[in-house]
Design a protein around this motif. Sequence first.
Motif, PDB file in Angstrom:
ATOM      1  N   ARG A 243       0.828  -1.218   0.000  1.00  0.00           N
ATOM      2  CA  ARG A 243       0.000   0.000   0.000  1.00  0.00           C
ATOM      3  C   ARG A 243       0.859   1.263   0.000  1.00  0.00           C
ATOM      4  O   ARG A 243       0.546   2.236  -0.693  1.00  0.00           O
ATOM      5  CB  ARG A 243      -0.907  -0.031   1.242  1.00  0.00           C
ATOM      6  CG  ARG A 243      -1.807   1.182   1.427  1.00  0.00           C
ATOM      7  CD  ARG A 243      -2.875   1.217   0.370  1.00  0.00           C
ATOM      8  NE  ARG A 243      -3.811   2.303   0.612  1.00  0.00           N
ATOM      9  CZ  ARG A 243      -3.599   3.576   0.322  1.00  0.00           C
ATOM     10  NH1 ARG A 243      -2.436   3.931  -0.234  1.00  0.00           N
ATOM     11  NH2 ARG A 243      -4.497   4.489   0.557  1.00  0.00           N
ATOM     12  N   ASP A 244       1.939   1.252   0.773  1.00  0.00           N
ATOM     13  CA  ASP A 244       2.819   2.413   0.908  1.00  0.00           C
ATOM     14  C   ASP A 244       3.841   2.420  -0.231  1.00  0.00           C
ATOM     15  O   ASP A 244       4.659   1.503  -0.335  1.00  0.00           O
ATOM     16  CB  ASP A 244       3.542   2.340   2.255  1.00  0.00           C
ATOM     17  CG  ASP A 244       4.492   3.510   2.482  1.00  0.00           C
ATOM     18  OD1 ASP A 244       4.556   4.417   1.614  1.00  0.00           O
ATOM     19  OD2 ASP A 244       5.184   3.502   3.524  1.00  0.00           O
ATOM     20  N   PRO A 245       3.824   3.427  -1.091  1.00  0.00           N
ATOM     21  CA  PRO A 245       4.773   3.443  -2.206  1.00  0.00           C
ATOM     22  C   PRO A 245       6.228   3.457  -1.758  1.00  0.00           C
ATOM     23  O   PRO A 245       7.099   2.913  -2.451  1.00  0.00           O
ATOM     24  CB  PRO A 245       4.424   4.730  -2.971  1.00  0.00           C
ATOM     25  CG  PRO A 245       3.616   5.541  -2.033  1.00  0.00           C
ATOM     26  CD  PRO A 245       2.921   4.586  -1.119  1.00  0.00           C
ATOM     27  N   ASP A 246       6.516   4.040  -0.593  1.00  0.00           N
ATOM     28  CA  ASP A 246       7.889   4.085  -0.101  1.00  0.00           C
ATOM     29  C   ASP A 246       8.383   2.706   0.340  1.00  0.00           C
ATOM     30  O   ASP A 246       9.584   2.503   0.518  1.00  0.00           O
ATOM     31  CB  ASP A 246       8.003   5.060   1.072  1.00  0.00           C
ATOM     32  CG  ASP A 246       7.808   6.507   0.639  1.00  0.00           C
ATOM     33  OD1 ASP A 246       8.084   6.814  -0.541  1.00  0.00           O
ATOM     34  OD2 ASP A 246       7.363   7.319   1.476  1.00  0.00           O
ATOM     35  N   ALA A 247       7.461   1.770   0.539  1.00  0.00           N
ATOM     36  CA  ALA A 247       7.833   0.431   0.986  1.00  0.00           C
ATOM     37  C   ALA A 247       8.050  -0.526  -0.175  1.00  0.00           C
ATOM     38  O   ALA A 247       8.437  -1.678   0.045  1.00  0.00           O
ATOM     39  CB  ALA A 247       6.754  -0.124   1.916  1.00  0.00           C
ATOM     40  N   ARG A 248       7.819  -0.070  -1.396  1.00  0.00           N
ATOM     41  CA  ARG A 248       8.027  -0.931  -2.556  1.00  0.00           C
ATOM     42  C   ARG A 248       9.470  -0.816  -3.050  1.00  0.00           C
ATOM     43  O   ARG A 248       9.947   0.300  -3.302  1.00  0.00           O
ATOM     44  CB  ARG A 248       7.086  -0.515  -3.700  1.00  0.00           C
ATOM     45  CG  ARG A 248       5.619  -0.631  -3.381  1.00  0.00           C
ATOM     46  CD  ARG A 248       4.745  -0.038  -4.476  1.00  0.00           C
ATOM     47  NE  ARG A 248       3.461   0.395  -3.909  1.00  0.00           N
ATOM     48  CZ  ARG A 248       2.783   1.437  -4.321  1.00  0.00           C
ATOM     49  NH1 ARG A 248       3.218   2.175  -5.336  1.00  0.00           N
ATOM     50  NH2 ARG A 248       1.638   1.761  -3.738  1.00  0.00           N
ATOM     51  N   PRO A 249      10.156  -1.930  -3.243  1.00  0.00           N
ATOM     52  CA  PRO A 249      11.481  -1.853  -3.865  1.00  0.00           C
ATOM     53  C   PRO A 249      11.382  -1.317  -5.293  1.00  0.00           C
ATOM     54  O   PRO A 249      10.303  -1.251  -5.879  1.00  0.00           O
ATOM     55  CB  PRO A 249      11.960  -3.310  -3.841  1.00  0.00           C
ATOM     56  CG  PRO A 249      11.165  -3.966  -2.754  1.00  0.00           C
ATOM     57  CD  PRO A 249       9.819  -3.288  -2.789  1.00  0.00           C
ATOM     58  N   SER A 250      12.514  -0.964  -5.847  1.00  0.00           N
ATOM     59  CA  SER A 250      12.543  -0.401  -7.203  1.00  0.00           C
ATOM     60  C   SER A 250      12.385  -1.490  -8.252  1.00  0.00           C
ATOM     61  O   SER A 250      12.583  -2.686  -7.990  1.00  0.00           O
ATOM     62  CB  SER A 250      13.861   0.328  -7.437  1.00  0.00           C
ATOM     63  OG  SER A 250      14.933  -0.608  -7.478  1.00  0.00           O
ATOM     64  N   ALA A 251      12.057  -1.073  -9.476  1.00  0.00           N
ATOM     65  CA  ALA A 251      11.964  -2.010 -10.595  1.00  0.00           C
ATOM     66  C   ALA A 251      13.306  -2.687 -10.839  1.00  0.00           C
ATOM     67  O   ALA A 251      13.369  -3.880 -11.158  1.00  0.00           O
ATOM     68  CB  ALA A 251      11.488  -1.279 -11.850  1.00  0.00           C
ATOM     69  N   ALA A 252      14.402  -1.933 -10.677  1.00  0.00           N
ATOM     70  CA  ALA A 252      15.738  -2.518 -10.872  1.00  0.00           C
ATOM     71  C   ALA A 252      16.004  -3.610  -9.844  1.00  0.00           C
ATOM     72  O   ALA A 252      16.625  -4.635 -10.151  1.00  0.00           O
ATOM     73  CB  ALA A 252      16.800  -1.424 -10.789  1.00  0.00           C
ATOM     74  N   TRP A 253      15.534  -3.414  -8.606  1.00  0.00           N
ATOM     75  CA  TRP A 253      15.708  -4.427  -7.568  1.00  0.00           C
ATOM     76  C   TRP A 253      14.968  -5.703  -7.941  1.00  0.00           C
ATOM     77  O   TRP A 253      15.507  -6.805  -7.826  1.00  0.00           O
ATOM     78  CB  TRP A 253      15.198  -3.900  -6.231  1.00  0.00           C
ATOM     79  CG  TRP A 253      15.430  -4.844  -5.086  1.00  0.00           C
ATOM     80  CD1 TRP A 253      16.547  -4.943  -4.306  1.00  0.00           C
ATOM     81  CD2 TRP A 253      14.521  -5.851  -4.617  1.00  0.00           C
ATOM     82  NE1 TRP A 253      16.383  -5.944  -3.372  1.00  0.00           N
ATOM     83  CE2 TRP A 253      15.160  -6.516  -3.538  1.00  0.00           C
ATOM     84  CE3 TRP A 253      13.239  -6.250  -4.997  1.00  0.00           C
ATOM     85  CZ2 TRP A 253      14.538  -7.556  -2.841  1.00  0.00           C
ATOM     86  CZ3 TRP A 253      12.628  -7.289  -4.308  1.00  0.00           C
ATOM     87  CH2 TRP A 253      13.274  -7.932  -3.244  1.00  0.00           C
TER      88      TRP A 253
END
Length: 271
Positions: A243-253
């Motif tokens: 839900r929290d965008p800051d908790a999502r890893p990056s696409a590169a990850w």
Amino acid sequence: MAAVERLGEYRLLERIGVGGTAVVHLAVDSHGREVAVKELREELAGEPDAKRRLAREILAQGKVTSRYVARLLDGDVEGDRPYTVTQYVPGTTLRESVKAYGPLGGVPLTRFAREAAEGVAAIHAAGVVHRDLTPGNVMILGGSPVIIDFGIAYEARAGQETRPGILIGTPAYLAPELVEGEAVTAAADVFSWAATIAFAATGRPPFGTGSLHGVCFRILRGAVDLDGVAEPLASLLRLALRRDPDARPSAAWFAGELAQWSLEPMLARTG
């Protein structure tokens, strides 16, 4: 004999798509190569706002270089018939392919997820947010994804926001922050990537179907349907669907994690 229709230097062969703002033609350039020409609809061709959006699309897509993203080749927003020209990707969209042949699974699914993540990572590395990553905007070419349609993409540094009550994009694959009209960042594309891969694995939109209100409610509540997605991919998708965008890893990850999976069997065989 019927006259040959041209747009700039491009000979238009046939319509291959029609949307609310534009028509897409299969065309041939001056060297005889097939390309896709996206032309503003006649009633919008003289509208300053429509031309500005097309110019923004050209600027955004032109920054991205990846084998998993359709290349921008040309464009003209100043003429009577504003248009863009991109790489022509023969084949079907992910949505059409899954409908015709069923969901992906096993190694082909893992590879597809990794390559799509690499494409999204390349978009973000160029400072661009796509904002409309869906099964309808991912073509399949030789089993690999090619991301298309930068119609609502923008430069991340522009700091654009959506407005509450106005959804821009495909609702079933929108990140919750877009539904709520909050600031849009690269994390929104990560969410949409995961939702798209969930569809590839199951053949179902991960937040269901039905009314717009119902779909958006499930997105905001995190009521995702990953039934049938095998582990460990299901757990990886849950990270991207936080839900929290800051908790999502990056696409590169995510691309890196998926690449490690493909290496593990080879390491086991050579160990």
